[in-house]
Design an enzyme around this catalytic site. Structure first.
Site, PDB file in Angstrom:
ATOM      1  N   GLU A 161       0.828  -1.212   0.000  1.00 29.81           N
ATOM      2  CA  GLU A 161       0.000   0.000   0.000  1.00 29.81           C
ATOM      3  C   GLU A 161       0.860   1.260   0.000  1.00 29.81           C
ATOM      4  O   GLU A 161       0.442   2.315  -0.439  1.00 29.81           O
ATOM      5  CB  GLU A 161      -0.934  -0.011   1.218  1.00 29.81           C
ATOM      6  CG  GLU A 161      -2.380   0.153   0.809  1.00 29.81           C
ATOM      7  CD  GLU A 161      -3.375   0.035   1.942  1.00 29.81           C
ATOM      8  OE1 GLU A 161      -4.566  -0.047   1.641  1.00 29.81           O
ATOM      9  OE2 GLU A 161      -2.994   0.026   3.127  1.00 29.81           O
ATOM     10  N   HIS A 171       8.413 -26.531  -0.856  1.00 33.09           N
ATOM     11  CA  HIS A 171       7.769 -27.666  -1.517  1.00 33.09           C
ATOM     12  C   HIS A 171       6.671 -27.214  -2.483  1.00 33.09           C
ATOM     13  O   HIS A 171       5.874 -28.020  -2.935  1.00 33.09           O
ATOM     14  CB  HIS A 171       7.194 -28.633  -0.475  1.00 33.09           C
ATOM     15  CG  HIS A 171       8.267 -29.235   0.379  1.00 33.09           C
ATOM     16  ND1 HIS A 171       8.830 -30.458   0.124  1.00 33.09           N
ATOM     17  CD2 HIS A 171       8.909 -28.754   1.476  1.00 33.09           C
ATOM     18  CE1 HIS A 171       9.763 -30.717   1.034  1.00 33.09           C
ATOM     19  NE2 HIS A 171       9.837 -29.702   1.860  1.00 33.09           N
ATOM     20  N   LYS A 208     -13.699   1.126  -4.023  1.00 31.63           N
ATOM     21  CA  LYS A 208     -14.724   1.562  -3.056  1.00 31.63           C
ATOM     22  C   LYS A 208     -15.821   2.359  -3.751  1.00 31.63           C
ATOM     23  O   LYS A 208     -17.002   2.144  -3.496  1.00 31.63           O
ATOM     24  CB  LYS A 208     -14.086   2.422  -1.958  1.00 31.63           C
ATOM     25  CG  LYS A 208     -13.346   1.617  -0.910  1.00 31.63           C
ATOM     26  CD  LYS A 208     -12.976   2.512   0.249  1.00 31.63           C
ATOM     27  CE  LYS A 208     -12.050   1.822   1.214  1.00 31.63           C
ATOM     28  NZ  LYS A 208     -11.463   2.731   2.188  1.00 31.63           N
TER      29      LYS A 208
HETATM   30  O1  PA5 Z   1      -3.079   1.611   5.795  1.00 32.28           O
HETATM   31  C1  PA5 Z   1      -4.219   2.004   5.670  1.00 32.28           C
HETATM   32  O2  PA5 Z   1      -4.507   3.206   5.736  1.00 32.28           O
HETATM   33  C2  PA5 Z   1      -5.361   1.045   5.455  1.00 32.28           C
HETATM   34  O3  PA5 Z   1      -4.913  -0.254   5.283  1.00 32.28           O
HETATM   35  C3  PA5 Z   1      -6.311   1.094   6.628  1.00 32.28           C
HETATM   36  O4  PA5 Z   1      -5.657   0.651   7.778  1.00 32.28           O
HETATM   37  C4  PA5 Z   1      -7.540   0.232   6.381  1.00 32.28           C
HETATM   38  O5  PA5 Z   1      -8.107   0.545   5.149  1.00 32.28           O
HETATM   39  C5  PA5 Z   1      -8.562   0.454   7.484  1.00 32.28           C
HETATM   40  O6  PA5 Z   1      -8.903   1.791   7.554  1.00 32.28           O
HETATM   41  P1  PA5 Z   1      -9.692   2.383   8.800  1.00 32.28           P
HETATM   42  O7  PA5 Z   1      -8.842   2.188  10.011  1.00 32.28           O
HETATM   43  O8  PA5 Z   1      -9.916   3.809   8.485  1.00 32.28           O
HETATM   44  O9  PA5 Z   1     -10.976   1.610   8.912  1.00 32.28           O
END
Ligand code: PA5
Length: 424
Positions: free
Chosen positions: A280, A301, A415
């Site tokens: 990410e 394996h 989303k």
């Molecule tokens: O790193 C990030 O920002 C995301 O992976 C969030 O942790 C994830 O989408 C969850 O978001 P939130 O804590 O706002 O529900």
């Protein structure tokens, strides 16, 4: 030194001259990162950890440990992976078979059967909840929270249910904050300048870890040691700068897949946390190294075949834990029917080490470089250190690559389509 980077499996692939060339760029982004205020609240956090907040987390965790049979942690991505990783690696992936309160993670997706299973496991049990969402608007945890809030309210009544709900969210905004205020749930704060995947060393990760009996003060001590070690300006002595430099060198040579390797199944969720952190943070603008996690020898394996003969796009980062606790020794048998007496008296950790050495040698010969991260032993202190090490290295690696480590514009695409399809 809690984590050290062993370069013996890389020197044939990236020379010191290449590192010398990339060094000014890594040093520059390191200085920028240390000065930047936005999104970098995680950077000084271990050094400045608030003692009162630590006390609050420990008190709440002690209450849950005494009163709950089941603790449901609701969150997705950075809001759950760090805690689950710590519980599996530091306690055990069999934690729920051995310990109380049972800890179940919900809201990590929208599978009805998975959620139903957890609801069924709560039957006739004393249940506490921790719902974690920085934005307070993420769909999957919001749905799971609605389900468990109702379960608690039906069982205990609204007022008693509220005493069993902990909310971890932003200090100033979001729907979850509004609900928490209106219903008087107890609250922990995700600091404004700490994004989801950099939040494991805040109450997001620390509260569930403490409920599992993990010594979170030692976790923060380890992260604090990492903060000081990894603040060294000298590139050649700073493991996070070196790791970021190597990743970028490999990337430039076309090695765009990184396999993070551990030798224990308890490491599986740490690898998931790592994958999320790097994918990410780096995978933007057509750039980035694709992070994959493997457990050896299990995956030798399966994926091992691919690595050995088709791994030209790959490099491996191997976590080499030196001092293995809870070891087991192979006994000698009078009749050596299974022909294993040549290993009699040897420990499984010794055999695992030979598997490690064999895999490293074979993969290097096949053109797959190995960055070896040496970790003295697995305990809370080193876990905190390793977590901070990867957070800093990831930010530096992404900045050196020229992308913003702290946003995730690509996640928004699905989303908006999904909400359209759901008629929102
Ligand atoms: O790193 C990030 O920002 C995301 O992976 C969030 O942790 C994830 O989408 C969850 O978001 P939130 O804590 O706002 O529900």
């Amino acid at each position: 030194m809690a984590v050290s980077l062993n370069r013996r499996g890389i020197c044939d692939f990236v020379s010191d001259e290449e590192l010398t060339k990339i060094e000014p760029q890594v040093s520059l982004v390191t200085k920028q990162l240390e000065k930047q205020l936005e999104n970098t609240g995680w950077h000084n956090l271990p050094r400045d950890f608030d003692k009162d907040e630590m006390k609050e987390i420990l008190e709440a965790a002690a209450e849950v440990r005494t009163k709950a049979d089941v603790f449901v942690v609701i969150g997705v991505g950075g809001s759950y992976l760090g805690a689950k990783a710590a519980i599996e690696w530091l306690r055990s992936s069999f934690y729920n078979e051995k310990e109380t309160p049972k800890i179940y993670f919900a809201g990590t997706g929208c599978s009805p059967s998975y959620l139903n299973e957890i609801v069924n496991l709560c039957k006739d049990k004393e249940v506490y909840i921790n719902v974690i969402s920085k934005s307070g608007t993420t769909l999957e945890p919001a749905i799971a929270f609605r389900v468990f809030k109702k379960l608690l309210e039906q069982r205990y009544g609204t007022e008693e249910a509220a005493k069993r709900i902990f909310v971890t969210t932003d200090k100033a905004k979001g729907l979850l904050l509004k609900m928490a205020k209106e219903s008087h749930y107890r609250r922990f704060v995700v600091p404004e300048a700490v994004g989801g995947r950099y939040s494991v060393l805040t109450p997001v990760g620390l509260f569930p870890m403490a409920v599992a009996g993990i010594d979170i003060e030692k976790i923060i001590d380890g992260a604090k040691e990492a903060f000081f070690h990894l603040s060294k300006e000298n590139f050649w002595e700073n493991e996070s700068m070196l790791y970021a430099a190597y990743r970028n060198c490999f990337n430039r040579k076309g090695k765009r897949i990184e396999l993070l390797i551990g030798f224990d199944p308890d490491f599986r969720f740490f690898a998931e946390w790592f994958r999320q952190l790097f994918a990410e943070s780096e995978g933007k603008d057509g750039k980035g190294v694709f992070p994959v996690a493997q457990i050896y020898s299990t995956d030798l394996h399966s994926i091992g075949q691919f690595v050995q003969e088709s791994g030209s796009l790959m490099f491996e980062t191997v976590l080499d834990v030196k001092d293995i606790q809870n070891d087991m020794f192979l006994a000698e048998e009078k009749e050596d029917i299974d022909s294993l007496n040549f290993l009699a008296g040897k420990s499984l950790s010794f055999i695992n080490r030979k598997i490690f050495e064999g895999a490293v040698q074979a993969h290097i010969e096949a053109g797959v470089p190995n960055i070896i991260l040496e970790i003295p032993r697995l305990c809370e202190h080193e876990y905190g250190y390793l977590t901070y090490f990867f957070e800093k290295a990831c930010a530096l690696s992404a900045l050196t690559l020229g992308v913003n480590p702290f946003d995730q514009p690509g996640v928004e695409a699905y989303k908006s389509k999904m909400f359209n399809l759901l008629g929102k």
